[in-house]
Design an enzyme around this catalytic site. Structure first.
Site, PDB file in Angstrom:
ATOM      1  N   HIS A  51       0.797  -1.228   0.000  1.00  0.00           N
ATOM      2  CA  HIS A  51       0.000   0.000   0.000  1.00  0.00           C
ATOM      3  C   HIS A  51       0.835   1.286   0.000  1.00  0.00           C
ATOM      4  CE1 HIS A  51      -3.314  -2.611   2.089  1.00  0.00           C
ATOM      5  NE2 HIS A  51      -3.230  -2.849   0.792  1.00  0.00           N
TER       6      HIS A  51
HETATM    7  C1  LIG Z   1       0.394  -7.484  -5.063  1.00  0.00           C
HETATM    8  C2  LIG Z   1      -0.571  -6.426  -4.595  1.00  0.00           C
HETATM    9  C3  LIG Z   1      -1.645  -6.791  -3.786  1.00  0.00           C
HETATM   10  C4  LIG Z   1      -2.549  -5.826  -3.347  1.00  0.00           C
HETATM   11  N1  LIG Z   1      -3.693  -6.216  -2.717  1.00  0.00           N
HETATM   12  C5  LIG Z   1      -4.682  -5.320  -2.513  1.00  0.00           C
HETATM   13  C6  LIG Z   1      -5.968  -5.730  -2.090  1.00  0.00           C
HETATM   14  O1  LIG Z   1      -6.247  -6.921  -1.914  1.00  0.00           O
HETATM   15  N2  LIG Z   1      -6.929  -4.766  -1.917  1.00  0.00           N
HETATM   16  C7  LIG Z   1      -6.674  -3.442  -2.116  1.00  0.00           C
HETATM   17  O2  LIG Z   1      -7.560  -2.621  -1.906  1.00  0.00           O
HETATM   18  N3  LIG Z   1      -5.460  -3.030  -2.513  1.00  0.00           N
HETATM   19  C8  LIG Z   1      -4.476  -3.932  -2.756  1.00  0.00           C
HETATM   20  N4  LIG Z   1      -3.276  -3.524  -3.246  1.00  0.00           N
HETATM   21  C9  LIG Z   1      -3.028  -2.078  -3.398  1.00  0.00           C
HETATM   22  C10 LIG Z   1      -3.788  -1.435  -4.541  1.00  0.00           C
HETATM   23  O3  LIG Z   1      -3.971  -2.344  -5.600  1.00  0.00           O
HETATM   24  C11 LIG Z   1      -3.035  -0.172  -4.996  1.00  0.00           C
HETATM   25  O4  LIG Z   1      -2.845   0.708  -3.920  1.00  0.00           O
HETATM   26  C12 LIG Z   1      -3.779   0.592  -6.075  1.00  0.00           C
HETATM   27  O5  LIG Z   1      -4.184  -0.285  -7.086  1.00  0.00           O
HETATM   28  C13 LIG Z   1      -2.893   1.700  -6.617  1.00  0.00           C
HETATM   29  O6  LIG Z   1      -3.544   2.364  -7.662  1.00  0.00           O
HETATM   30  P1  LIG Z   1      -2.807   3.510  -8.479  1.00  0.00           P
HETATM   31  O7  LIG Z   1      -3.732   3.969  -9.538  1.00  0.00           O
HETATM   32  O8  LIG Z   1      -2.250   4.501  -7.527  1.00  0.00           O
HETATM   33  O9  LIG Z   1      -1.535   2.786  -9.125  1.00  0.00           O
HETATM   34  P2  LIG Z   1      -1.485   1.535 -10.114  1.00  0.00           P
HETATM   35  O10 LIG Z   1      -2.754   0.805 -10.138  1.00  0.00           O
HETATM   36  O11 LIG Z   1      -0.261   0.770  -9.751  1.00  0.00           O
HETATM   37  O12 LIG Z   1      -1.334   2.212 -11.545  1.00  0.00           O
HETATM   38  C14 LIG Z   1      -0.191   2.866 -12.013  1.00  0.00           C
HETATM   39  C15 LIG Z   1      -0.092   2.571 -13.504  1.00  0.00           C
HETATM   40  O13 LIG Z   1       0.824   3.467 -14.107  1.00  0.00           O
HETATM   41  C16 LIG Z   1       1.633   2.753 -15.035  1.00  0.00           C
HETATM   42  N5  LIG Z   1       2.867   3.516 -15.181  1.00  0.00           N
HETATM   43  C17 LIG Z   1       3.835   3.708 -14.256  1.00  0.00           C
HETATM   44  N6  LIG Z   1       4.804   4.489 -14.770  1.00  0.00           N
HETATM   45  C18 LIG Z   1       4.423   4.826 -16.032  1.00  0.00           C
HETATM   46  C19 LIG Z   1       5.006   5.627 -17.051  1.00  0.00           C
HETATM   47  N7  LIG Z   1       6.172   6.241 -16.866  1.00  0.00           N
HETATM   48  N8  LIG Z   1       4.354   5.727 -18.234  1.00  0.00           N
HETATM   49  C20 LIG Z   1       3.171   5.101 -18.436  1.00  0.00           C
HETATM   50  N9  LIG Z   1       2.577   4.320 -17.493  1.00  0.00           N
HETATM   51  C21 LIG Z   1       3.197   4.200 -16.304  1.00  0.00           C
HETATM   52  C22 LIG Z   1       1.810   1.395 -14.368  1.00  0.00           C
HETATM   53  O14 LIG Z   1       2.240   0.418 -15.262  1.00  0.00           O
HETATM   54  C23 LIG Z   1       0.421   1.157 -13.801  1.00  0.00           C
HETATM   55  O15 LIG Z   1      -0.428   0.531 -14.729  1.00  0.00           O
HETATM   56  C24 LIG Z   1      -2.343  -4.457  -3.691  1.00  0.00           C
HETATM   57  C25 LIG Z   1      -1.269  -4.086  -4.496  1.00  0.00           C
HETATM   58  C26 LIG Z   1      -0.390  -5.058  -4.962  1.00  0.00           C
HETATM   59  C27 LIG Z   1       0.737  -4.639  -5.848  1.00  0.00           C
END
Ligand SMILES: Cc1cc2nc3c(=O)[nH]c(=O)nc-3n(C[C@H](O)[C@H](O)[C@H](O)COP(=O)(O)OP(=O)(O)OC[C@H]3O[C@@H](n4cnc5c(N)ncnc54)[C@H](O)[C@@H]3O)c2cc1C
Length: 561
Positions: A469
């Site tokens: 997280h």
């Molecule tokens: C293994 C794992 C298990 C988890 N389990 C849970 C759970 O059970 N329940 C829950 O609520 N949360 C869980 N989480 C946490 C939750 O999934 C994340 O906090 C949340 O999805 C983050 O969302 P975000 O949009 O901030 O980032 P992300 O969903 O990580 O999205 C970021 C995106 O940006 C892209 N990106 C990065 N850099 C670039 C760039 N330079 N150019 C273009 N694209 C780029 C990445 O490839 C990615 O697709 C888990 C996370 C992980 C990794």
């Protein structure tokens, strides 16, 4: 090569990015470009809930980061998986649907983020969900994101619920009303036995819109800035560098590790850090990459006296065939629910207050989260402190946009965090000693020989790991370390927002996927409203400059400002 301009460019097709792509393109009036570094989400391991173990270490679907050696954790480098595909981390996560506590959001509002109290954000949680519980005061049934009850009852989880009852913990069927205290089954982001990522829920229905373009394998290397305004994006796709312009806004949704990295690569961040890598400072913003927060999980492992665990299901070919058939015929069973089925929120520290620890109960045991199951009947109690005080950083390894950022979590850096973590482990032992569990479970880790607070803390330092997280590295607020304002506009820069896990000023008390979806839902309303009002070009107040001029005004004559 230059690509024709769009109104909005979203960097990162992850959890938040897919929500934004749908909502910003819905009325057909805006041309939207979504850039995702990873590939399309075609792998079956993404969509089958049990595939969690496969995507955890996947070479292309996962960024597979590691922290720096953590001095507070016996100098271990801790594995930090992050989704690298459409849907981002929502395509590889543990599926658990938790919103956090009402007080988390009231706290965001109390520190100056107008519009983010529980009362304000609840409508966005409701709007996002298609909850199998049906619509109600806390839930929605018409949204795109499926949140499903676990329908089958597992003997082990039933025993945990009964055991927790002996400790005075009430049974709950809903952790998501704002008051999460209790023990019960989690709800999962699944739809009829399949994972419901934000790519499935939000992007697929929008895929054929003529005003939405989705580019995969497109890694952004930085922002194009004209003075103090973001006007476009550079990215690499198929080995070629490309540029495209945004006439209204660029929205960073690359997650808590890469959104601050991209800001710094673009000259927006702490001056000393940019100077260290020879990056010209466009706008000094000291909070970029600071305030990193994460949940540390300590995993207690047990042998189970009956062959009822997922380890047993997966050990033999017959077991695998049985659960495979069950999934094919009924879309239920271990393949449909992933790893963690049961949860518990309670308070372990003295004094009044809301729950301060969360438990994940897995009907499986393995040496590490997502690792191969043990060849014996086993289960895991994972405990994590909900509101850690420890803060870490995300900085640059180099000015190379393809180098991984440097992450330092700094877990267990404060006495309060250490005490709460140790009390959480002790609570797990009390739970395992209740009458429904004491004959069923034998502790393997830490092992009964590990006794006393110091020894338990050593166990936490030696084995603790992330529960995935990381947040807070571009926090919203109005103090000098804030990166965005409450409308998520980057302080001091026009035409630029951050919309992802990094904007959380303080980590919510629970899993972070649902809160990110809520953040993106709310952000899309703000972005569209500002576009209608022609307000997205306004440069948000620069808290650093404001603070400096305040100090200058207050300083006695002749003293340095
Ligand atoms: C293994 C794992 C298990 C988890 N389990 C849970 C759970 O059970 N329940 C829950 O609520 N949360 C869980 N989480 C946490 C939750 O999934 C994340 O906090 C949340 O999805 C983050 O969302 P975000 O949009 O901030 O980032 P992300 O969903 O990580 O999205 C970021 C995106 O940006 C892209 N990106 C990065 N850099 C670039 C760039 N330079 N150019 C273009 N694209 C780029 C990445 O490839 C990615 O697709 C888990 C996370 C992980 C990794």
């Amino acid at each position: 090569m230059t690509v024709a301009p769009f109104d909005f460019i979203i960097i990162g097709g992850g959890t938040a990015g897919c929500v934004l792509a749908n909502r910003l393109s819905a009325d057909g009036r805006h041309r939207v470009l979504l850039l995702e570094a990873g590939p399309r989400d075609r792998s079956p391991w993404i969509h089958l809930p049990i595939g969690y173990g496969k995507t955890m270490f996947h070479k292309t679907l996962n960024w597979g980061f590691f922290t720096e050696p953590e001095p507070t954790m016996n100098d271990r480098r801790i594995y930090w998986p992050r989704g690298r595909t459409l849907g981002g981390s929502s395509s590889i996560n543990g599926l658990i649907y938790v919103r956090g506590q009402a007080e988390d959001y009231d706290q965001w509002a109390a520190v100056g983020n107008a519009g983010w109290s529980w009362k304000d954000v609840l409508p966005y949680f409701i709007r996002s969900e298609h909850n199998t519980k049906g619509a109600g005061p806390a839930h929605g049934a018409d949204g795109p994101l499926w949140c499903s009850d676990i329908e089958h009852r597992h003997e082990l989880i039933e025993a945990i619920i009964a055991g927790a009852g002996e400790l005075g913990i009430r049974h709950t069927t809903d952790f998501n009303t704002g008051d999460q205290e209790g023990v019960g089954y989690y709800q999962l982001f699944t739809r009829k036995g399949w994972r419901c990522s934000t790519a499935v829920a939000y992007l697929r229905p929008a895929w054929s819109r003529r005003n939405l373009r989705v580019e995969t394998g497109a890694q952004s290397t930085g922002l194009i800035l004209e003075g103090r305004r973001a006007v476009g994006v550079r990215y690499r796709q198929n080995g070629r560098m490309r540029e495209t312009r945004a006439t209204t806004e660029v929205i960073l949704a690359a997650g808590a590790l890469q959104s601050p990295q991209l800001l710094m690569l673009s000259g927006i961040g702490p001056e000393a850090e940019l100077a260290r890598h020879g990056i010209a400072v466009t706008h000094a913003l000291p909070g970029v990459g600071a305030n990193l927060q994460d949940h540390l999980q300590i995993r207690l492992m047990y042998r189970v006296a009956k062959p009822i665990t997922t380890n047993d299901d997966l050990r033999t070919l017959f077991g695998k065939a049985r659960i495979g058939l069950r999934w094919l015929l009924t879309r239920s069973g271990p393949l449909a629910v992933g790893i963690n089925q049961g949860g518990l929120f309670t308070r372990v520290m003295p004094g009044p207050g809301t729950p301060d620890v969360q438990f994940h109960f897995a009907t499986l045991s393995a040496d590490m989260a997502g690792g191969a199951p043990h060849p014996w009947s086993g289960c895991t109690f994972s405990v994590c402190q909900l509101r850690p005080e420890s803060r870490g950083t995300v900085t640059l390894r180099s000015a190379d946009p393809f180098a991984a950022p440097v992450m330092r979590a700094n877990y267990l850096a404060t006495e309060a965090d250490r005490r709460c973590t140790v009390e959480g482990i002790k609570f797990a032992r009390r739970l395992a000693a209740t009458s429904p569990l004491r004959t069923l479970l034998t502790e393997v880790k830490p092992g009964r020989e590990i006794e006393g607070d110091e020894a338990l803390l050593d166990f936490a330092r030696g084995t603790g790991a992330t529960i995935f997280h990381p947040s807070g590295t571009c926090k919203m607020g109005s103090d000098p370390m804030a990166v965005t304002d409450a409308r998520l506009r980057v302080h001091g820069i026009g035409g630029l927002r951050v919309v992802d896990c990094s904007i959380m000023p303080t980590l919510v008390s629970g899993n972070t996927s649902a809160p990110v979806v809520m953040i993106a839902e709310k952000a899309s309303d703000m972005i569209l409203a500002d576009a209608r009002a022609g307000a997205s070009s306004i440069v948000a107040t620069d808290p650093v400059a404001t603070e400096r001029s305040r100090h200058a005004a207050l300083a006695p004559e002749g003293s340095p400002a």
